[in-house]
Write a protein that holds these residues in place. Structure first.
Motif, PDB file in Angstrom:
ATOM      1  N   PHE A  98     -48.377 -56.504   4.997  1.00  0.00           N
ATOM      2  CA  PHE A  98     -48.866 -56.514   6.380  1.00  0.00           C
ATOM      3  C   PHE A  98     -50.002 -55.509   6.550  1.00  0.00           C
ATOM      4  N   LYS A  99     -50.779 -55.744   7.629  1.00  0.00           N
ATOM      5  CA  LYS A  99     -51.921 -54.891   7.932  1.00  0.00           C
ATOM      6  C   LYS A  99     -51.642 -54.116   9.224  1.00  0.00           C
ATOM      7  N   LEU A 100     -52.415 -53.069   9.419  1.00  0.00           N
ATOM      8  CA  LEU A 100     -52.253 -52.204  10.597  1.00  0.00           C
ATOM      9  C   LEU A 100     -52.245 -53.009  11.901  1.00  0.00           C
ATOM     10  N   GLU A 101     -53.138 -54.022  11.986  1.00  0.00           N
ATOM     11  CA  GLU A 101     -53.253 -54.806  13.228  1.00  0.00           C
ATOM     12  C   GLU A 101     -51.974 -55.592  13.545  1.00  0.00           C
ATOM     13  N   GLN A 102     -51.166 -55.885  12.523  1.00  0.00           N
ATOM     14  CA  GLN A 102     -49.950 -56.672  12.739  1.00  0.00           C
ATOM     15  C   GLN A 102     -48.794 -55.834  13.272  1.00  0.00           C
ATOM     16  N   VAL A 103     -48.905 -54.519  13.148  1.00  0.00           N
ATOM     17  CA  VAL A 103     -47.791 -53.651  13.541  1.00  0.00           C
ATOM     18  C   VAL A 103     -47.730 -53.525  15.055  1.00  0.00           C
ATOM     19  N   GLU A 104     -46.542 -53.799  15.594  1.00  0.00           N
ATOM     20  CA  GLU A 104     -46.335 -53.734  17.046  1.00  0.00           C
ATOM     21  C   GLU A 104     -45.676 -52.432  17.464  1.00  0.00           C
ATOM     22  N   GLY A 105     -44.970 -51.802  16.540  1.00  0.00           N
ATOM     23  CA  GLY A 105     -44.286 -50.577  16.915  1.00  0.00           C
ATOM     24  C   GLY A 105     -43.945 -49.733  15.701  1.00  0.00           C
ATOM     25  N   TRP A 106     -43.985 -48.428  15.889  1.00  0.00           N
ATOM     26  CA  TRP A 106     -43.675 -47.463  14.833  1.00  0.00           C
ATOM     27  C   TRP A 106     -42.584 -46.549  15.353  1.00  0.00           C
ATOM     28  N   LYS A 107     -41.644 -46.150  14.492  1.00  0.00           N
ATOM     29  CA  LYS A 107     -40.722 -45.091  14.902  1.00  0.00           C
ATOM     30  C   LYS A 107     -40.114 -44.398  13.699  1.00  0.00           C
ATOM     31  N   ALA A 108     -39.763 -43.139  13.925  1.00  0.00           N
ATOM     32  CA  ALA A 108     -39.107 -42.362  12.875  1.00  0.00           C
ATOM     33  C   ALA A 108     -37.657 -42.827  12.805  1.00  0.00           C
ATOM     34  N   GLY A 109     -37.104 -42.848  11.591  1.00  0.00           N
ATOM     35  CA  GLY A 109     -35.716 -43.245  11.417  1.00  0.00           C
ATOM     36  C   GLY A 109     -34.853 -42.053  11.016  1.00  0.00           C
ATOM     37  N   GLU A 110     -33.633 -42.337  10.617  1.00  0.00           N
ATOM     38  CA  GLU A 110     -32.699 -41.303  10.171  1.00  0.00           C
ATOM     39  C   GLU A 110     -32.973 -40.959   8.711  1.00  0.00           C
ATOM     40  N   ASP A 111     -32.514 -39.786   8.291  1.00  0.00           N
ATOM     41  CA  ASP A 111     -32.527 -39.468   6.860  1.00  0.00           C
ATOM     42  C   ASP A 111     -31.498 -40.373   6.202  1.00  0.00           C
ATOM     43  N   GLU A 112     -31.808 -40.889   5.034  1.00  0.00           N
ATOM     44  CA  GLU A 112     -30.892 -41.815   4.361  1.00  0.00           C
ATOM     45  C   GLU A 112     -30.759 -41.500   2.890  1.00  0.00           C
ATOM     46  N   ASN A 113     -29.561 -41.750   2.380  1.00  0.00           N
ATOM     47  CA  ASN A 113     -29.308 -41.625   0.952  1.00  0.00           C
ATOM     48  C   ASN A 113     -29.393 -43.033   0.377  1.00  0.00           C
ATOM     49  N   ILE A 114     -30.392 -43.270  -0.465  1.00  0.00           N
ATOM     50  CA  ILE A 114     -30.573 -44.587  -1.080  1.00  0.00           C
ATOM     51  C   ILE A 114     -30.557 -44.395  -2.585  1.00  0.00           C
ATOM     52  N   ASP A 115     -29.605 -45.048  -3.235  1.00  0.00           N
ATOM     53  CA  ASP A 115     -29.435 -44.920  -4.692  1.00  0.00           C
ATOM     54  C   ASP A 115     -29.358 -43.457  -5.131  1.00  0.00           C
ATOM     55  N   GLY A 116     -28.642 -42.654  -4.366  1.00  0.00           N
ATOM     56  CA  GLY A 116     -28.425 -41.261  -4.745  1.00  0.00           C
ATOM     57  C   GLY A 116     -29.577 -40.320  -4.433  1.00  0.00           C
ATOM     58  N   GLU A 117     -30.612 -40.824  -3.774  1.00  0.00           N
ATOM     59  CA  GLU A 117     -31.766 -39.990  -3.416  1.00  0.00           C
ATOM     60  C   GLU A 117     -31.867 -39.887  -1.903  1.00  0.00           C
ATOM     61  N   MET A 118     -32.164 -38.698  -1.402  1.00  0.00           N
ATOM     62  CA  MET A 118     -32.343 -38.525   0.041  1.00  0.00           C
ATOM     63  C   MET A 118     -33.800 -38.799   0.422  1.00  0.00           C
ATOM     64  N   TYR A 119     -33.972 -39.580   1.466  1.00  0.00           N
ATOM     65  CA  TYR A 119     -35.308 -39.890   1.980  1.00  0.00           C
ATOM     66  C   TYR A 119     -35.330 -39.682   3.482  1.00  0.00           C
ATOM     67  N   GLN A 120     -36.488 -39.341   3.992  1.00  0.00           N
ATOM     68  CA  GLN A 120     -36.725 -39.485   5.419  1.00  0.00           C
ATOM     69  C   GLN A 120     -37.179 -40.929   5.569  1.00  0.00           C
ATOM     70  N   THR A 121     -36.925 -41.540   6.700  1.00  0.00           N
ATOM     71  CA  THR A 121     -37.331 -42.932   6.866  1.00  0.00           C
ATOM     72  C   THR A 121     -38.111 -43.124   8.161  1.00  0.00           C
ATOM     73  N   GLY A 122     -38.871 -44.207   8.174  1.00  0.00           N
ATOM     74  CA  GLY A 122     -39.586 -44.617   9.361  1.00  0.00           C
ATOM     75  C   GLY A 122     -39.587 -46.130   9.403  1.00  0.00           C
ATOM     76  N   LEU A 123     -39.733 -46.692  10.603  1.00  0.00           N
ATOM     77  CA  LEU A 123     -39.730 -48.143  10.757  1.00  0.00           C
ATOM     78  C   LEU A 123     -41.043 -48.626  11.357  1.00  0.00           C
ATOM     79  N   ALA A 124     -41.535 -49.718  10.814  1.00  0.00           N
ATOM     80  CA  ALA A 124     -42.713 -50.390  11.361  1.00  0.00           C
ATOM     81  C   ALA A 124     -42.297 -51.822  11.663  1.00  0.00           C
TER      82      ALA A 124
END
Length: 93
Positions: free
Chosen positions: A30-56
């Protein structure tokens, strides 16, 4: 207790690094023009690794017509390291 090494971003910074990554062509789905909304998400453990997350949320053409799709950015050390589909967890390239 969660320990996250490196720099932790605040919500504004999470959105900023996601926008920058998309603007810079860091994702083909996807391209920037297609994004309708952005938001920060929760910290998540994915496959044993901690990440900060965001949603587009972006508009995509599917076989069922136009749909809004949620892409989740996995952020480590202040950088987007991977995009996944929020629903399935599959990687977006």
């Amino acid at each position: 207790r969660k320990k996250v090494r490196g720099k932790n971003l605040n919500a504004e910074q999470i959105v900023a690094v996601m926008r920058e990554r998309v603007r810079g062509g860091g994702i083909k789905e996807f391209k920037l023009e297609q994004v309708e909304g952005w938001k920060a998400g929760e910290d998540e453990n994915i496959d044993g690794e901690m990440y900060q997350t965001g949603l587009a949320a972006y508009k995509a053409q599917t076989i069922f017509g136009e749909k809004t799709v949620q892409a989740k950015a996995l952020i480590k050390e202040g950088k987007v390291v991977k995009w996944i589909y929020a629903k399935t967890g599959m990687e977006i390239r």
